[in-house]
Design a protein around this motif. Structure first.
Motif, PDB file in Angstrom:
ATOM      1  N   GLU A  95       0.847  -1.187   0.000  1.00 28.32           N
ATOM      2  CA  GLU A  95       0.000   0.000   0.000  1.00 28.32           C
ATOM      3  C   GLU A  95       0.888   1.244   0.000  1.00 28.32           C
ATOM      4  O   GLU A  95       2.034   1.202   0.411  1.00 28.32           O
ATOM      5  CB  GLU A  95      -0.985   0.018   1.166  1.00 28.32           C
ATOM      6  N   VAL A  96       0.326   2.337  -0.490  1.00 21.13           N
ATOM      7  CA  VAL A  96       1.057   3.589  -0.623  1.00 21.13           C
ATOM      8  C   VAL A  96       0.331   4.641   0.196  1.00 21.13           C
ATOM      9  O   VAL A  96      -0.890   4.763   0.120  1.00 21.13           O
ATOM     10  CB  VAL A  96       1.113   4.023  -2.112  1.00 21.13           C
ATOM     11  N   SER A  97       1.097   5.408   1.005  1.00 14.24           N
ATOM     12  CA  SER A  97       0.460   6.484   1.758  1.00 14.24           C
ATOM     13  C   SER A  97       0.637   7.774   0.980  1.00 14.24           C
ATOM     14  O   SER A  97       1.687   8.023   0.382  1.00 14.24           O
ATOM     15  CB  SER A  97       1.053   6.608   3.157  1.00 14.24           C
ATOM     16  N   GLU A  98      -0.407   8.599   0.969  1.00 12.99           N
ATOM     17  CA  GLU A  98      -0.350   9.864   0.258  1.00 12.99           C
ATOM     18  C   GLU A  98      -0.865  10.969   1.158  1.00 12.99           C
ATOM     19  O   GLU A  98      -1.711  10.746   2.017  1.00 12.99           O
ATOM     20  CB  GLU A  98      -1.142   9.811  -1.043  1.00 12.99           C
ATOM     21  N   ASP A  99      -0.329  12.153   0.956  1.00 16.30           N
ATOM     22  CA  ASP A  99      -0.687  13.320   1.756  1.00 16.30           C
ATOM     23  C   ASP A  99      -2.032  13.856   1.285  1.00 16.30           C
ATOM     24  O   ASP A  99      -2.224  14.110   0.103  1.00 16.30           O
ATOM     25  CB  ASP A  99       0.391  14.383   1.606  1.00 16.30           C
ATOM     26  N   VAL A 100      -2.966  14.021   2.214  1.00 11.09           N
ATOM     27  CA  VAL A 100      -4.282  14.571   1.864  1.00 11.09           C
ATOM     28  C   VAL A 100      -4.585  15.829   2.667  1.00 11.09           C
ATOM     29  O   VAL A 100      -5.730  16.229   2.790  1.00 11.09           O
ATOM     30  CB  VAL A 100      -5.412  13.531   2.062  1.00 11.09           C
ATOM     31  N   THR A 101      -3.524  16.475   3.193  1.00 11.62           N
ATOM     32  CA  THR A 101      -3.703  17.729   3.917  1.00 11.62           C
ATOM     33  C   THR A 101      -4.191  18.782   2.921  1.00 11.62           C
ATOM     34  O   THR A 101      -3.623  18.909   1.845  1.00 11.62           O
ATOM     35  CB  THR A 101      -2.381  18.178   4.552  1.00 11.62           C
ATOM     36  N   PRO A 102      -5.233  19.520   3.238  1.00  8.84           N
ATOM     37  CA  PRO A 102      -5.731  20.531   2.301  1.00  8.84           C
ATOM     38  C   PRO A 102      -4.640  21.552   1.958  1.00  8.84           C
ATOM     39  O   PRO A 102      -3.901  21.999   2.834  1.00  8.84           O
ATOM     40  CB  PRO A 102      -6.875  21.199   3.048  1.00  8.84           C
ATOM     41  N   SER A 103      -4.547  21.904   0.693  1.00  8.65           N
ATOM     42  CA  SER A 103      -3.478  22.815   0.268  1.00  8.65           C
ATOM     43  C   SER A 103      -3.638  24.201   0.883  1.00  8.65           C
ATOM     44  O   SER A 103      -2.661  24.899   1.122  1.00  8.65           O
ATOM     45  CB  SER A 103      -3.436  22.909  -1.252  1.00  8.65           C
ATOM     46  N   ALA A 104      -4.870  24.623   1.150  1.00 10.67           N
ATOM     47  CA  ALA A 104      -5.069  25.931   1.782  1.00 10.67           C
ATOM     48  C   ALA A 104      -4.461  25.946   3.180  1.00 10.67           C
ATOM     49  O   ALA A 104      -3.861  26.939   3.605  1.00 10.67           O
ATOM     50  CB  ALA A 104      -6.550  26.272   1.844  1.00 10.67           C
ATOM     51  N   ALA A 105      -4.587  24.835   3.897  1.00 10.29           N
ATOM     52  CA  ALA A 105      -4.008  24.749   5.236  1.00 10.29           C
ATOM     53  C   ALA A 105      -2.480  24.767   5.164  1.00 10.29           C
ATOM     54  O   ALA A 105      -1.816  25.402   5.989  1.00 10.29           O
ATOM     55  CB  ALA A 105      -4.487  23.488   5.933  1.00 10.29           C
ATOM     56  N   LEU A 106      -1.900  24.093   4.173  1.00 12.13           N
ATOM     57  CA  LEU A 106      -0.448  24.097   4.015  1.00 12.13           C
ATOM     58  C   LEU A 106       0.054  25.496   3.673  1.00 12.13           C
ATOM     59  O   LEU A 106       1.079  25.945   4.185  1.00 12.13           O
ATOM     60  CB  LEU A 106      -0.033  23.125   2.911  1.00 12.13           C
ATOM     61  N   HIS A 107      -0.677  26.193   2.817  1.00 13.42           N
ATOM     62  CA  HIS A 107      -0.290  27.545   2.426  1.00 13.42           C
ATOM     63  C   HIS A 107      -0.351  28.487   3.634  1.00 13.42           C
ATOM     64  O   HIS A 107       0.568  29.288   3.853  1.00 13.42           O
ATOM     65  CB  HIS A 107      -1.198  28.037   1.311  1.00 13.42           C
ATOM     66  N   ALA A 108      -1.406  28.383   4.423  1.00 16.99           N
ATOM     67  CA  ALA A 108      -1.541  29.228   5.607  1.00 16.99           C
ATOM     68  C   ALA A 108      -0.426  28.939   6.608  1.00 16.99           C
ATOM     69  O   ALA A 108       0.105  29.858   7.242  1.00 16.99           O
ATOM     70  CB  ALA A 108      -2.901  29.012   6.253  1.00 16.99           C
ATOM     71  N   GLU A 109      -0.041  27.678   6.723  1.00 19.20           N
ATOM     72  CA  GLU A 109       1.040  27.320   7.644  1.00 19.20           C
ATOM     73  C   GLU A 109       2.358  27.937   7.193  1.00 19.20           C
ATOM     74  O   GLU A 109       3.131  28.453   8.000  1.00 19.20           O
ATOM     75  CB  GLU A 109       1.180  25.798   7.698  1.00 19.20           C
ATOM     76  N   ARG A 110       2.638  27.901   5.889  1.00 23.51           N
ATOM     77  CA  ARG A 110       3.861  28.496   5.374  1.00 23.51           C
ATOM     78  C   ARG A 110       3.882  30.010   5.572  1.00 23.51           C
ATOM     79  O   ARG A 110       4.932  30.592   5.815  1.00 23.51           O
ATOM     80  CB  ARG A 110       4.021  28.171   3.891  1.00 23.51           C
ATOM     81  N   LEU A 111       2.727  30.647   5.458  1.00 25.18           N
ATOM     82  CA  LEU A 111       2.676  32.102   5.616  1.00 25.18           C
ATOM     83  C   LEU A 111       2.905  32.534   7.055  1.00 25.18           C
ATOM     84  O   LEU A 111       3.461  33.592   7.313  1.00 25.18           O
ATOM     85  CB  LEU A 111       1.332  32.643   5.124  1.00 25.18           C
ATOM     86  N   THR A 112       2.448  31.729   8.008  1.00 24.17           N
ATOM     87  CA  THR A 112       2.557  32.105   9.415  1.00 24.17           C
ATOM     88  C   THR A 112       3.842  31.615  10.073  1.00 24.17           C
ATOM     89  O   THR A 112       4.161  32.045  11.178  1.00 24.17           O
ATOM     90  CB  THR A 112       1.361  31.578  10.216  1.00 24.17           C
ATOM     91  N   ALA A 113       4.592  30.737   9.410  1.00 25.16           N
ATOM     92  CA  ALA A 113       5.820  30.206  10.005  1.00 25.16           C
ATOM     93  C   ALA A 113       6.890  31.296  10.035  1.00 25.16           C
ATOM     94  O   ALA A 113       7.010  32.085   9.105  1.00 25.16           O
ATOM     95  CB  ALA A 113       6.320  29.017   9.195  1.00 25.16           C
ATOM     96  N   PRO A 114       7.655  31.377  11.116  1.00 18.44           N
ATOM     97  CA  PRO A 114       8.721  32.381  11.173  1.00 18.44           C
ATOM     98  C   PRO A 114       9.817  32.046  10.162  1.00 18.44           C
ATOM     99  O   PRO A 114      10.185  30.888   9.991  1.00 18.44           O
ATOM    100  CB  PRO A 114       9.246  32.278  12.605  1.00 18.44           C
ATOM    101  N   ARG A 115      10.315  33.068   9.478  1.00 20.17           N
ATOM    102  CA  ARG A 115      11.357  32.859   8.475  1.00 20.17           C
ATOM    103  C   ARG A 115      12.724  33.096   9.078  1.00 20.17           C
ATOM    104  O   ARG A 115      12.899  33.965   9.931  1.00 20.17           O
ATOM    105  CB  ARG A 115      11.140  33.794   7.289  1.00 20.17           C
ATOM    106  N   GLU A 116      13.692  32.341   8.601  1.00 17.10           N
ATOM    107  CA  GLU A 116      15.073  32.509   9.038  1.00 17.10           C
ATOM    108  C   GLU A 116      15.638  33.769   8.394  1.00 17.10           C
ATOM    109  O   GLU A 116      15.391  34.050   7.231  1.00 17.10           O
ATOM    110  CB  GLU A 116      15.907  31.303   8.609  1.00 17.10           C
ATOM    111  N   SER A 117      16.418  34.505   9.140  1.00 18.59           N
ATOM    112  CA  SER A 117      17.056  35.704   8.619  1.00 18.59           C
ATOM    113  C   SER A 117      18.437  35.347   8.084  1.00 18.59           C
ATOM    114  O   SER A 117      19.156  34.538   8.670  1.00 18.59           O
ATOM    115  CB  SER A 117      17.198  36.750   9.721  1.00 18.59           C
ATOM    116  N   ALA A 118      18.822  35.944   6.963  1.00 11.42           N
ATOM    117  CA  ALA A 118      20.156  35.721   6.413  1.00 11.42           C
ATOM    118  C   ALA A 118      21.186  36.566   7.162  1.00 11.42           C
ATOM    119  O   ALA A 118      22.369  36.244   7.155  1.00 11.42           O
ATOM    120  CB  ALA A 118      20.171  36.061   4.936  1.00 11.42           C
ATOM    121  N   LYS A 119      20.739  37.616   7.781  1.00 11.21           N
ATOM    122  CA  LYS A 119      21.639  38.513   8.513  1.00 11.21           C
ATOM    123  C   LYS A 119      21.989  37.887   9.860  1.00 11.21           C
ATOM    124  O   LYS A 119      21.119  37.457  10.603  1.00 11.21           O
ATOM    125  CB  LYS A 119      20.956  39.867   8.740  1.00 11.21           C
TER     126      LYS A 119
END
Length: 75
Positions: A28-52
């Protein structure tokens, strides 16, 4: 956010690919079924690393970059 997965039977292409690579055929194969809107919102709210690097003045950092010099590694 919790990632949601589900399992399904493998497709013929997945079985053939496993055989070609010398791996056992998957049962059997497992596949991700997390809604893409939820993934996008998570990426937007995650703190970003600073290059400085922490503790370095912003003006100094921009000056180093403008001259093309190597900046010290970010902390």
């Amino acid at each position: 956010m919790e990632r949601k997965t589900r399992t399904r039977r493998p497709t013929a292409a997945e079985r053939l690919a496993a055989r070609a690579l010398g791996r056992p055929e998957p049962e059997e194969v497992s596949e991700d079924v997390t809604p893409s809107a939820a993934l996008h919102a998570e990426r937007l709210t995650a703190p970003r690393e600073s290059a400085k690097p922490r503790g370095m003045q912003t003006a100094d950092w921009y000056a180093l970059r403008a001259r093309g010099e190597e900046c010290p590694p970010a902390a």
